[in-house]
Design a protein around this motif. Structure first.
Motif, PDB file in Angstrom:
ATOM      1  N   ILE A 107       0.805  -1.223   0.000  1.00 23.44           N
ATOM      2  CA  ILE A 107       0.000   0.000   0.000  1.00 23.44           C
ATOM      3  C   ILE A 107       0.835   1.269   0.000  1.00 23.44           C
ATOM      4  O   ILE A 107       0.458   2.266  -0.624  1.00 23.44           O
ATOM      5  N   TRP A 108       2.003   1.271   0.665  1.00 26.06           N
ATOM      6  CA  TRP A 108       2.791   2.495   0.742  1.00 26.06           C
ATOM      7  C   TRP A 108       3.116   3.089  -0.639  1.00 26.06           C
ATOM      8  O   TRP A 108       2.979   4.315  -0.825  1.00 26.06           O
ATOM      9  N   PRO A 109       3.521   2.281  -1.630  1.00 26.94           N
ATOM     10  CA  PRO A 109       3.840   2.877  -2.930  1.00 26.94           C
ATOM     11  C   PRO A 109       2.647   3.550  -3.605  1.00 26.94           C
ATOM     12  O   PRO A 109       2.834   4.375  -4.504  1.00 26.94           O
ATOM     13  N   GLN A 110       1.435   3.218  -3.165  1.00 34.22           N
ATOM     14  CA  GLN A 110       0.235   3.820  -3.746  1.00 34.22           C
ATOM     15  C   GLN A 110      -0.064   5.208  -3.167  1.00 34.22           C
ATOM     16  O   GLN A 110      -0.948   5.905  -3.679  1.00 34.22           O
ATOM     17  N   LEU A 111       0.662   5.608  -2.138  1.00 36.07           N
ATOM     18  CA  LEU A 111       0.342   6.853  -1.441  1.00 36.07           C
ATOM     19  C   LEU A 111       0.870   8.085  -2.152  1.00 36.07           C
ATOM     20  O   LEU A 111       0.473   9.208  -1.832  1.00 36.07           O
ATOM     21  N   GLY A 112       1.798   7.906  -3.080  1.00 33.42           N
ATOM     22  CA  GLY A 112       2.304   9.028  -3.871  1.00 33.42           C
ATOM     23  C   GLY A 112       3.173   9.998  -3.111  1.00 33.42           C
ATOM     24  O   GLY A 112       3.211  11.197  -3.444  1.00 33.42           O
ATOM     25  N   LEU A 113       3.891   9.522  -2.115  1.00 31.72           N
ATOM     26  CA  LEU A 113       4.743  10.410  -1.319  1.00 31.72           C
ATOM     27  C   LEU A 113       6.028  10.745  -2.064  1.00 31.72           C
ATOM     28  O   LEU A 113       6.588   9.898  -2.773  1.00 31.72           O
ATOM     29  N   ALA A 114       6.498  11.965  -1.890  1.00 30.62           N
ATOM     30  CA  ALA A 114       7.751  12.383  -2.508  1.00 30.62           C
ATOM     31  C   ALA A 114       8.910  11.570  -1.941  1.00 30.62           C
ATOM     32  O   ALA A 114       8.885  11.129  -0.793  1.00 30.62           O
ATOM     33  N   LYS A 115       9.925  11.405  -2.755  1.00 28.64           N
ATOM     34  CA  LYS A 115      11.056  10.555  -2.391  1.00 28.64           C
ATOM     35  C   LYS A 115      11.689  10.991  -1.075  1.00 28.64           C
ATOM     36  O   LYS A 115      12.006  10.157  -0.214  1.00 28.64           O
ATOM     37  N   GLN A 116      11.881  12.271  -0.867  1.00 30.18           N
ATOM     38  CA  GLN A 116      12.586  12.759   0.314  1.00 30.18           C
ATOM     39  C   GLN A 116      11.640  13.172   1.448  1.00 30.18           C
ATOM     40  O   GLN A 116      12.019  13.959   2.317  1.00 30.18           O
ATOM     41  N   SER A 117      10.457  12.593   1.474  1.00 25.41           N
ATOM     42  CA  SER A 117       9.515  12.882   2.554  1.00 25.41           C
ATOM     43  C   SER A 117      10.103  12.491   3.903  1.00 25.41           C
ATOM     44  O   SER A 117      10.823  11.495   4.016  1.00 25.41           O
ATOM     45  N   GLN A 118       9.794  13.284   4.923  1.00 20.05           N
ATOM     46  CA  GLN A 118      10.205  12.968   6.288  1.00 20.05           C
ATOM     47  C   GLN A 118       9.140  12.068   6.915  1.00 20.05           C
ATOM     48  O   GLN A 118       7.996  12.473   7.094  1.00 20.05           O
ATOM     49  N   VAL A 119       9.550  10.845   7.245  1.00 19.26           N
ATOM     50  CA  VAL A 119       8.605   9.822   7.696  1.00 19.26           C
ATOM     51  C   VAL A 119       8.866   9.472   9.161  1.00 19.26           C
ATOM     52  O   VAL A 119       9.986   9.130   9.542  1.00 19.26           O
ATOM     53  N   LEU A 120       7.837   9.554   9.952  1.00 22.32           N
ATOM     54  CA  LEU A 120       7.877   9.244  11.378  1.00 22.32           C
ATOM     55  C   LEU A 120       7.437   7.800  11.600  1.00 22.32           C
ATOM     56  O   LEU A 120       6.413   7.356  11.061  1.00 22.32           O
ATOM     57  N   VAL A 121       8.211   7.065  12.412  1.00 17.88           N
ATOM     58  CA  VAL A 121       7.843   5.687  12.779  1.00 17.88           C
ATOM     59  C   VAL A 121       7.921   5.564  14.300  1.00 17.88           C
ATOM     60  O   VAL A 121       8.989   5.318  14.855  1.00 17.88           O
ATOM     61  N   PRO A 122       6.806   5.748  15.001  1.00 14.49           N
ATOM     62  CA  PRO A 122       6.835   5.689  16.466  1.00 14.49           C
ATOM     63  C   PRO A 122       6.934   4.265  16.981  1.00 14.49           C
ATOM     64  O   PRO A 122       6.446   3.326  16.349  1.00 14.49           O
ATOM     65  N   LEU A 123       7.586   4.102  18.143  1.00 17.13           N
ATOM     66  CA  LEU A 123       7.718   2.811  18.812  1.00 17.13           C
ATOM     67  C   LEU A 123       8.182   1.743  17.820  1.00 17.13           C
ATOM     68  O   LEU A 123       7.566   0.700  17.638  1.00 17.13           O
ATOM     69  N   ALA A 170       4.784  12.365   6.775  1.00 21.81           N
ATOM     70  CA  ALA A 170       4.053  11.098   6.777  1.00 21.81           C
ATOM     71  C   ALA A 170       4.456  10.304   8.015  1.00 21.81           C
ATOM     72  O   ALA A 170       5.456  10.615   8.669  1.00 21.81           O
ATOM     73  N   ALA A 171       3.675   9.272   8.302  1.00 21.75           N
ATOM     74  CA  ALA A 171       3.990   8.391   9.436  1.00 21.75           C
ATOM     75  C   ALA A 171       3.547   6.980   9.113  1.00 21.75           C
ATOM     76  O   ALA A 171       2.638   6.753   8.298  1.00 21.75           O
ATOM     77  N   TYR A 172       4.194   6.045   9.769  1.00 21.66           N
ATOM     78  CA  TYR A 172       3.863   4.628   9.626  1.00 21.66           C
ATOM     79  C   TYR A 172       3.810   4.020  11.019  1.00 21.66           C
ATOM     80  O   TYR A 172       4.762   4.120  11.783  1.00 21.66           O
ATOM     81  N   ASP A 173       2.685   3.390  11.340  1.00 22.78           N
ATOM     82  CA  ASP A 173       2.488   2.771  12.655  1.00 22.78           C
ATOM     83  C   ASP A 173       1.996   1.346  12.452  1.00 22.78           C
ATOM     84  O   ASP A 173       0.862   1.126  12.035  1.00 22.78           O
TER      85      ASP A 173
END
Length: 217
Positions: free
Chosen positions: A29-45, A118-121
Motif C-alpha cells: 500500500i505504501w507505494p500507492q500513497l504518492g509520497l515524494a522521495k525525500q519525505s520525512q517519515v515518522l515511525v513511532p515505537l 508522513a507516518a507509519y504505525d
C-alpha cells in the motif's frame, strides 16, 4: 504498560511482536500513497523493525522513536550500519545516512519542534493500553503536518481472549480515536487464521491485521 515492562521484554528477548520480514501491507500500500522521495517519515515505537530500512531505501528521511536502547543497538547491528550518536533534547539520537532513531520516550517528541510529512504505525498503537491511546493519537497529530499521510496497521481479535499487547484495536476504535484529527480509509484486512500460532492452539478464535490510510486534517 510502563517503561520497565518494555525494557524487560527486550532484555528477556520476549519480542514476539517483532516481524522478521517487511510487513506485506506496507509493501503493497505504501507505494500507492504518492509520497515524494525525500519525505520525512515518522515511525513511532519502531523497535528494530526492518520496515525502517525498507522506507529508507525508497529515499525517505526516516525517523524512528524507540524506548529500548537494546532494540536500537540491535537494529543497527543487524543492518550492518555504524551510526553516529548525539544527544538531542531528551533523546539519544542514532543516525546512519538518512535513517535515525531517537532513543527515549515518544511522548516527549514535541520537545524537538519537528514535524513530519508522513507516518507509519504497525506496532505502536497496539502496544499501548486503552488509557494511553488517546494521548498517543493526540501526540501523533501534533507531530504531523497538515495533509500528512499516516499508514496505520492494527490487529483485531476477541479482546476478552487476551489482555496483553498486542492489544486488539478494531475499526470502530480507530475511527473513535483518529476522526478528530484525520480522515480515515480502510485499505486492507488480512485474516491469519490457522497460520497464527495462537489461533492454531485455540487460544484465540481469530486474528486479523487491519490496514488504514489516514490524512491529517
Amino acid at each position: 504498560m510502563d517503561a520497565e515492562f518494555w525494557h524487560q521484554r527486550w532484555q528477556s528477548d520476549r519480542i514476539g511482536f517483532h516481524q522478521k520480514q517487511v510487513n506485506a501491507q506496507l509493501a503493497q500500500i505504501w507505494p500507492q500513497l504518492g509520497l515524494a522521495k525525500q519525505s520525512q517519515v515518522l515511525v513511532p515505537l519502531c523497535g528494530k523493525s526492518k520496515d525502517l530500512l525498507w522506507l529508507a531505501a525508497l529515499g525517505h528521511e526516516v525517523s524512528g522513536f524507540e524506548l529500548s536502547p537494546l532494540a536500537v543497538a540491535d537494529f543497527f547491528a543487524e543492518a550492518n550500519l555504524k551510526p553516529q550518536k548525539q544527544t538531542l533534547g531528551p533523546y539519544q539520537v542514532w543516525q546512519a545516512d538518512w535513517l535515525r532513531i531517537y532513543q527515549g520516550d515518544f511522548f516527549k517528541a514535541n520537545q524537538l519542534n519537528q514535524h513530519f510529512d508522513a507516518a507509519y504505525d504497525r506496532a505502536a498503537l497496539i502496544a499501548l493500553p486503552s488509557h494511553l491511546r488517546v494521548q498517543y493519537v493526540a501526540q501523533l497529530a501534533q507531530l504531523l503536518k497538515p495533509n500528512a499521510t499516516l499508514l496505520l496497521i492494527t490487529v483485531h481479535y476477541a479482546p476478552e481472549q487476551q489482555q496483553a499487547p498486542p492489544f486488539s484495536v478494531d475499526e470502530t476504535e480507530v475511527h473513535a480515536l483518529f476522526s478528530p484529527y484525520f480522515s480515515i480509509e480502510k485499505r486492507g484486512q488480512v485474516s491469519e487464521g490457522q497460520a497464527n500460532l495462537r489461533v492454531a492452539s485455540g487460544e484465540l478464535s481469530f486474528f486479523d491485521e487491519l490496514c488504514f490510510v489516514l490524512m491529517r486534517k
